[in-house]
Design an enzyme around this catalytic site. Structure first.
Site, PDB file in Angstrom:
ATOM      1  N   LYS A 206      86.860  64.663  46.837  1.00  0.00           N
ATOM      2  CA  LYS A 206      87.149  63.507  45.989  1.00  0.00           C
ATOM      3  C   LYS A 206      88.392  63.774  45.135  1.00  0.00           C
ATOM      4  O   LYS A 206      89.299  62.968  45.050  1.00  0.00           O
ATOM      5  CB  LYS A 206      85.932  63.224  45.110  1.00  0.00           C
ATOM      6  CG  LYS A 206      86.116  62.102  44.134  1.00  0.00           C
ATOM      7  CD  LYS A 206      84.824  61.791  43.410  1.00  0.00           C
ATOM      8  CE  LYS A 206      85.085  60.866  42.238  1.00  0.00           C
ATOM      9  NZ  LYS A 206      83.894  60.530  41.485  1.00  0.00           N
ATOM     10  N   GLU A 212      87.243  75.888  46.013  1.00  0.00           N
ATOM     11  CA  GLU A 212      86.703  76.356  47.300  1.00  0.00           C
ATOM     12  C   GLU A 212      87.312  75.571  48.463  1.00  0.00           C
ATOM     13  O   GLU A 212      87.729  76.140  49.477  1.00  0.00           O
ATOM     14  CB  GLU A 212      85.177  76.151  47.336  1.00  0.00           C
ATOM     15  CG  GLU A 212      84.405  77.016  46.369  1.00  0.00           C
ATOM     16  CD  GLU A 212      84.026  76.258  45.102  1.00  0.00           C
ATOM     17  OE1 GLU A 212      84.892  75.510  44.581  1.00  0.00           O
ATOM     18  OE2 GLU A 212      82.893  76.409  44.636  1.00  0.00           O
ATOM     19  N   GLY A 267      80.379  62.178  43.692  1.00  0.00           N
ATOM     20  CA  GLY A 267      80.412  63.080  44.851  1.00  0.00           C
ATOM     21  C   GLY A 267      79.098  63.090  45.620  1.00  0.00           C
ATOM     22  O   GLY A 267      79.080  62.973  46.847  1.00  0.00           O
ATOM     23  N   ARG A 268      77.985  63.200  44.904  1.00  0.00           N
ATOM     24  CA  ARG A 268      76.688  63.309  45.589  1.00  0.00           C
ATOM     25  C   ARG A 268      76.187  61.968  46.112  1.00  0.00           C
ATOM     26  O   ARG A 268      75.120  61.896  46.713  1.00  0.00           O
ATOM     27  CB  ARG A 268      75.658  63.964  44.660  1.00  0.00           C
ATOM     28  CG  ARG A 268      75.548  63.341  43.282  1.00  0.00           C
ATOM     29  CD  ARG A 268      74.775  64.245  42.322  1.00  0.00           C
ATOM     30  NE  ARG A 268      74.784  63.742  40.949  1.00  0.00           N
ATOM     31  CZ  ARG A 268      75.706  63.996  40.043  1.00  0.00           C
ATOM     32  NH1 ARG A 268      76.759  64.749  40.379  1.00  0.00           N
ATOM     33  NH2 ARG A 268      75.628  63.531  38.822  1.00  0.00           N
ATOM     34  N   GLU A 353      71.629  67.745  40.334  1.00  0.00           N
ATOM     35  CA  GLU A 353      72.922  67.513  39.687  1.00  0.00           C
ATOM     36  C   GLU A 353      72.873  66.210  38.878  1.00  0.00           C
ATOM     37  O   GLU A 353      73.547  66.064  37.871  1.00  0.00           O
ATOM     38  CB  GLU A 353      74.047  67.464  40.736  1.00  0.00           C
ATOM     39  CG  GLU A 353      75.404  67.869  40.190  1.00  0.00           C
ATOM     40  CD  GLU A 353      76.435  68.147  41.277  1.00  0.00           C
ATOM     41  OE1 GLU A 353      76.604  69.309  41.666  1.00  0.00           O
ATOM     42  OE2 GLU A 353      77.081  67.185  41.730  1.00  0.00           O
ATOM     43  N   HIS A 384      54.208  78.781  57.209  1.00  0.00           N
ATOM     44  CA  HIS A 384      54.098  80.226  57.417  1.00  0.00           C
ATOM     45  C   HIS A 384      55.002  80.976  56.450  1.00  0.00           C
ATOM     46  O   HIS A 384      55.318  82.135  56.682  1.00  0.00           O
ATOM     47  CB  HIS A 384      54.453  80.544  58.869  1.00  0.00           C
ATOM     48  CG  HIS A 384      53.577  79.807  59.829  1.00  0.00           C
ATOM     49  ND1 HIS A 384      52.333  80.258  60.202  1.00  0.00           N
ATOM     50  CD2 HIS A 384      53.731  78.580  60.420  1.00  0.00           C
ATOM     51  CE1 HIS A 384      51.776  79.374  61.014  1.00  0.00           C
ATOM     52  NE2 HIS A 384      52.597  78.340  61.159  1.00  0.00           N
ATOM     53  N   LYS A 495      83.376  75.550  36.949  1.00  0.00           N
ATOM     54  CA  LYS A 495      84.679  75.429  37.625  1.00  0.00           C
ATOM     55  C   LYS A 495      85.792  75.924  36.702  1.00  0.00           C
ATOM     56  O   LYS A 495      86.691  76.643  37.113  1.00  0.00           O
ATOM     57  CB  LYS A 495      84.955  73.970  38.003  1.00  0.00           C
ATOM     58  CG  LYS A 495      84.138  73.434  39.180  1.00  0.00           C
ATOM     59  CD  LYS A 495      84.616  72.025  39.552  1.00  0.00           C
ATOM     60  CE  LYS A 495      83.770  71.403  40.638  1.00  0.00           C
ATOM     61  NZ  LYS A 495      84.149  70.049  41.003  1.00  0.00           N
TER      62      LYS A 495
END
Ligand code: F6P
Length: 527
Positions: A206, A212, A267-268, A353, A384, A495
């Site tokens: 965005k 990263e 963003g999410r 978030e 399991h 950040k």
């Protein structure tokens, strides 16, 4: 000033909690043969059973009252009509406009955003068709075979989850790869198997400023230039989904290949925008539109259905009951569907978030719990791994079981085993050991709650509805807690400090604490 925990409804819910704390969910069924019918509902291709909850009729009625007395009706209208509800970032929140399929305009800052959305949809259509048909050529004239999405958080989790979930609906010859982690091992592993002449990179970010993603994108560009021939053309192999057109173009991406989206898309919440390009490339543009259609239908349901029959509202209220009254700290997402194996991670970001907040929209500390820890993994694997704790441990964990009904013809036996395992678990959590007496310390106590969400089939449309359902659930909880579900200052802090630490790697000056400085000096020895 209104204080949630002092409201009459909140107090009544506290009282109801004391009165029903020792109830057994199975007794609710014994007392009411219609409980399953009353506490289940269908929206399109989604069916929700919320009867296996530690929620009596009186509790449910009070929870609905909590929603009635909240600002939900008003804030829902504000969200859909583009009012500024992300107050700390001074923005509207309009991911719903991205999947708006009606003819009505949708305004943000007084401007109808639908024409721009339509034109970006057209751009996605053209581009995805060109790449899928082979009309789009790489620098050597060959068609694209591999698509690498470079992005993180919301610029990775949504398209990544959806592409995997809809693998059965993929058609065409493209392979997909997702690089998110700044750990070089991630991109190295992906690039190792690729041919630069037939690889397309989508830089999904965005802001076009996430460390990263930029580092991974630069590494990909370097790999491309080092390994492609002399005619290597970055513009034919790198495209971007970003609000930051200028930075994308400075990176070497052609202006026409920057797929726009807007500051008012969080963003999410962005998989419905050009961040969803990998989905359109994978299942075709029509499939992408079906995904939007499913989400749009859930939006309509969320707007129109009375709270008593409103799927996201009911899920949100039951979550609030567990978090604020029973004291559950976590919420497990367990899809009995291998194709949904990324769903828990996606929902973890969406929920944590959004609602990982401890001040209200006025900046005042809240005196109640907000978003839960969301976690999970697919069943039957989870059975399991962590189910033992859920059955007999000291924690109280509400669970969402999610599955699709329609089996693959050649794997009917597997699907039958999958679904029966899920039903068995939901039953065992509620009933406990059939013969478990008070005297047997090893019996399973039961009385542990779950929802079961069944999709008729895992189609693009039903997936769109499922994701929109959870988006709205998170929204409703945020409204009732009176928090801003659309900022993320904690993430921004991390950040910023990462930037400061990397700038200071050569100098020993630091306003950092002694631990950070000590660790930094150990790191420094290697760089
Ligand atoms: O994780 C924080 C966050 O801001 C997310 O909200 C976002 O999805 C992610 O970083 C990536 O940001 P961008 O798309 O700007 O690279």
């Amino acid at each position: 000033m209104f204080q949630l925990t002092r409201s009459v409804t909140w107090r009544a819910l506290e009282r109801l909690h004391r009165e029903t704390a020792n109830d057994r969910i199975s007794d609710y069924f014994a007392a009411d043969p219609k409980r399953f019918d009353k506490m289940s509902l269908r929206v399109g291709g989604l069916f929700l059973d919320y009867s296996k909850h530690h929620v009596s009729d009186a509790v449910l009625a009070k929870l609905i009252e909590l929603a009635d007395h909240s600002a939900l009706v008003q804030r829902r209208a504000q969200m859909f009509s583009g009012d500024i509800i992300n107050v700390t970032e001074d923005r509207p929140v309009l991911h719903t406009a991205l999947r708006h399929l009606g003819d009505e305009p949708v305004y943000a800052d007084g401007k109808d955003v639908m024409p721009e959305i339509q034109s970006t949809r057209e751009q996605i259509k053209r581009f995805s068709e060109e790449v899928r048909s082979g009309e789009w050529k790489g620098y050597s004239g060959e068609r694209i075979k591999d698509v690498v999405n470079i992005g993180i958080g919301g610029s990775d989790l949504g398209p990544n989850m959806a592409c995997r979930a809809l693998l059965k609906h993929r058609h065409g010859e493209l392979n997909f790869h997702f690089v998110s982690n700044v750990d070089g091992a991630h991109i190295q592993k992906v690039l190792r198997a690729l041919d630069p002449a037939t690889t397309l990179f989508i830089v999904s970010t965005k802001t076009f400023s996430t460390q990263e993603t930029l580092l991974n994108a630069k590494t990909a560009r370097r790999w491309f230039l080092d390994n492609a021939g002399e005619d290597a053309d970055v513009g034919a192999h790198f495209i971007a989904a970003s609000t930051n057109r200028k930075a994308a173009m400075e990176f070497g991406i052609r202006e026409e290949n920057v797929f726009e989206f807007w500051a008012w898309v969080g963003g999410r919440y962005s998989m419905w925008s050009s961040i969803g390009l990998p989905i359109a490339l994978s299942i075709g543009f029509e499939g992408f539109m079906e995904l939007l259609e499913g989400a749009y239908e859930m939006d309509q349901h969320f707007i129109e259905a009375p709270f008593e029959q409103n799927m996201p509202v009911l899920m949100a209220l039951i979550g609030i009951w567990y978090i604020n009254f029973i004291g559950a700290e976590t919420h497990a997402i367990v899809p009995y569907d291998q194709a949904l194996h990324q769903l828990p991670s996606f929902l973890q970001q969406l929920d944590m978030e959004s609602n990982g907040k401890s001040v209200d929209i006025f900046g005042q500390p809240v005196n109640y719990k907000t978003g839960p820890i969301v976690w999970g993994q697919t069943g039957s694997n989870g059975q399991h791994a962590f189910f033992q704790l859920l059955h007999q441990g000291t924690r109280y964990v509400p669970i969402d079981f999610i599955a699709s009904l329609k089996p693959e013809p050649e794997f009917e036996d597997h699907h039958f085993a999958l679904l029966t395992n899920m039903l068995a678990q939901a039953n065992a959590f509620m009933e406990g050991s059939q013969d478990g007496s008070q005297l047997d310390p090893y019996s399973c106590p039961g009385n542990r709650p779950s929802s079961t969400l069944l999709l008729d089939e895992l189609t693009p449309k039903n997936l769109g509805a499922l994701i929109a359902l959870y988006e709205h659930k998170v929204f409703v909880q945020g409204v009732i807690w009176n928090i801003n579900s659309f900022d993320q200052w904690g993430v921004q802090l991390g950040k910023r400090i990462a930037g400061e630490i990397s700038e200071r790697i050569d100098t020993n000056v630091g306003d950092f604490d002694a631990s950070t400085q000590g660790l930094l000096s150990l790191v420094r020895e290697h760089f």
